[in-house]
Design a protein around this motif. Structure first.
Motif, PDB file in Angstrom:
ATOM      1  N   ALA A  33       0.856  -1.174   0.000  1.00  0.00           N
ATOM      2  CA  ALA A  33       0.000   0.000   0.000  1.00  0.00           C
ATOM      3  C   ALA A  33       0.894   1.227   0.000  1.00  0.00           C
ATOM      4  CB  ALA A  33      -0.890   0.001   1.231  1.00  0.00           C
ATOM      5  N   ILE A  34       0.433   2.277  -0.646  1.00  0.00           N
ATOM      6  CA  ILE A  34       1.201   3.515  -0.718  1.00  0.00           C
ATOM      7  C   ILE A  34       0.457   4.631  -0.017  1.00  0.00           C
ATOM      8  CG2 ILE A  34       2.212   5.257  -2.228  1.00  0.00           C
ATOM      9  CD1 ILE A  34       3.663   2.599  -2.384  1.00  0.00           C
ATOM     10  N   GLY A  35       1.154   5.307   0.866  1.00  0.00           N
ATOM     11  CA  GLY A  35       0.583   6.451   1.561  1.00  0.00           C
ATOM     12  C   GLY A  35       1.320   7.721   1.195  1.00  0.00           C
ATOM     13  N   TRP A  36       0.562   8.807   1.115  1.00  0.00           N
ATOM     14  CA  TRP A  36       1.159  10.125   0.940  1.00  0.00           C
ATOM     15  C   TRP A  36       1.132  10.861   2.276  1.00  0.00           C
ATOM     16  CZ3 TRP A  36       3.916  11.976  -2.974  1.00  0.00           C
ATOM     17  CH2 TRP A  36       3.774  11.396  -4.242  1.00  0.00           C
ATOM     18  N   PHE A  37       2.244  11.441   2.621  1.00  0.00           N
ATOM     19  CA  PHE A  37       2.376  12.238   3.834  1.00  0.00           C
ATOM     20  C   PHE A  37       2.926  13.606   3.466  1.00  0.00           C
ATOM     21  CE2 PHE A  37       1.891   9.277   7.487  1.00  0.00           C
ATOM     22  CZ  PHE A  37       1.674   8.115   6.772  1.00  0.00           C
ATOM     23  N   ARG A  38       2.805  14.546   4.365  1.00  0.00           N
ATOM     24  CA  ARG A  38       3.408  15.854   4.132  1.00  0.00           C
ATOM     25  C   ARG A  38       3.971  16.399   5.436  1.00  0.00           C
ATOM     26  NH1 ARG A  38      -2.113  19.269   2.692  1.00  0.00           N
ATOM     27  NH2 ARG A  38      -2.998  19.316   4.817  1.00  0.00           N
ATOM     28  N   GLN A  39       4.974  17.219   5.274  1.00  0.00           N
ATOM     29  CA  GLN A  39       5.603  17.813   6.439  1.00  0.00           C
ATOM     30  C   GLN A  39       5.930  19.266   6.144  1.00  0.00           C
ATOM     31  OE1 GLN A  39       9.018  15.648   7.935  1.00  0.00           O
ATOM     32  NE2 GLN A  39       8.831  16.618   9.939  1.00  0.00           N
ATOM     33  N   ALA A  40       5.296  20.141   6.906  1.00  0.00           N
ATOM     34  CA  ALA A  40       5.559  21.571   6.803  1.00  0.00           C
ATOM     35  C   ALA A  40       6.652  21.936   7.800  1.00  0.00           C
ATOM     36  CB  ALA A  40       4.283  22.360   7.080  1.00  0.00           C
ATOM     37  N   PRO A  41       7.353  23.037   7.577  1.00  0.00           N
ATOM     38  CA  PRO A  41       8.430  23.435   8.493  1.00  0.00           C
ATOM     39  C   PRO A  41       7.943  23.537   9.936  1.00  0.00           C
ATOM     40  CG  PRO A  41       8.519  24.757   6.517  1.00  0.00           C
ATOM     41  CD  PRO A  41       7.250  23.952   6.428  1.00  0.00           C
ATOM     42  N   GLY A  42       8.658  22.895  10.839  1.00  0.00           N
ATOM     43  CA  GLY A  42       8.321  22.962  12.252  1.00  0.00           C
ATOM     44  C   GLY A  42       7.156  22.095  12.679  1.00  0.00           C
ATOM     45  N   LYS A  43       6.640  21.283  11.752  1.00  0.00           N
ATOM     46  CA  LYS A  43       5.489  20.434  12.080  1.00  0.00           C
ATOM     47  C   LYS A  43       5.825  18.966  11.892  1.00  0.00           C
ATOM     48  CE  LYS A  43       1.845  23.790  11.108  1.00  0.00           C
ATOM     49  NZ  LYS A  43       0.548  24.020  10.418  1.00  0.00           N
TER      50      LYS A  43
END
Length: 126
Positions: A33-43
């Motif tokens: 399975a493939i998941g998309w994640f995201r990371q903003a600065p400081g989070k």
């Protein structure tokens, strides 16, 4: 082992669209399975969406439901994330991760992913 290559990020105005791609390679890559994640600065890295390998079930974070669509081209071993109606708060580095077979209810827990791609920057201007 599975290798993931994320691409498709860029700079877009609010309300615009982008399509991210996650190309998978390696043994049994079609069983993940493939998941998309995201990371903003400081989070913290947060889950955006996930698509299972076998039943192609999909999951979305509440913040992107109705705007983002995840899909899978098994023949090409590529998972797409179509992002519409983008908002400045969608700005982040987007990563794709792989976990065996199914997303499950814990799909957004990053520790359950075995492999990660390198990330692609998405910037949404207001």
């Amino acid at each position: 082992e599975v290798q993931l290559q994320a691409s498709g990020g860029g700079l877009v105005q609010a309300g615009g669209s982008l399509r991210l791609s996650c190309a998978a390679s390696g043994s049994r890559s079609d069983e993940y399975a493939i998941g998309w994640f995201r990371q903003a600065p400081g989070k913290e890295r947060e889950g955006v969406s996930c698509i299972s390998s076998r039943d192609v079930s999909t999951y979305y974070a509440e913040s992107v439901e109705g705007r983002f669509t995840i899909s899978r081209d098994s023949a090409k071993s590529v998972v797409y994330l179509q992002m519409n109606s983008l908002k400045p708060e969608d700005t982040a580095v987007y990563y794709c991760g792989a976990r065996e077979f199914y997303c499950t209810d814990s799909w957004s827990w990053k520790y359950e992913y075995d492999y990660w791609g390198q990330g692609t920057q998405v910037t949404v201007s207001s």
